[in-house]
Motif scaffolding. Structure first.
Motif, short mmCIF file in Angstrom:
data_model
loop_
_atom_site.label_atom_id
_atom_site.label_comp_id
_atom_site.label_asym_id
_atom_site.label_seq_id
_atom_site.Cartn_x
_atom_site.Cartn_y
_atom_site.Cartn_z
N LYS A 1 22.31 12.52 31.48
CA LYS A 1 21.35 13.37 31.29
C LYS A 1 21.51 14.27 32.64
N GLU B 1 15.19 9.02 29.14
CA GLU B 1 15.98 9.86 28.69
C GLU B 1 17.39 9.14 28.19
N HIS C 1 14.16 14.86 24.69
CA HIS C 1 14.15 13.05 25.68
C HIS C 1 12.47 12.86 26.09
#
Length: 127
Positions: free
Chosen positions: A59, A55, A50
């Motif tokens: 996450k 991202e 990422h």
């Protein structure tokens, strides 16, 4: 209950530098998937990458570059590993040193990836 690790996520500030290090220096296979996603495959595992600030959801709570401390088992001898790292001009932070791995005694060297994650590269002693 747990069988093995399938993948984990590495957050990077520099996608190309990260991919170059893990593929060129550590020999991982670059895999492109989904909508422009990148991963690095080794054995039966992979690292999803990422980019910091971009991202993929969901996450980790605080995904930041440089927060990982990883140990990879390598094929060959510690001398072969050192020669390989030297050929790629990789600075060794510590080692070789003896440590205890998941399945016994290992000999390890420590280095940093481009995001300053601590990478331990190890060879099992006695097979």
């Amino acid at each position: 209950m747990i069988s093995h690790l399938d993948h984990f996520v590495l957050t990077t500030r520099d996608m190309q530098g990260c991919v170059d290090f893990y593929s060129d220096v550590l020999g991982m296979l670059v895999v492109r998937f989904g909508a422009g996603r990148t991963a690095l495959r080794f054995g039966q595992q992979k690292i999803n990458i990422h980019e910091y600030g971009r991202e993929i959801e969901p996450k980790a709570h605080l995904p930041v570059p440089g927060s990982l401390d990883l140990c990879f088992i390598v094929h060959g001898t510690i001398a072969e590993l050192l020669a390989h790292l030297n050929a790629h001009d990789v600075k060794i932070e510590e080692g070789p040193v003896r440590r205890t791995g998941a399945s016994g005694e290992i000999e390890s060297v420590y280095l940093r990836d481009p995001d300053l994650n601590l990478i331990e590269l190890s060879v099992y002693l006695n097979g």
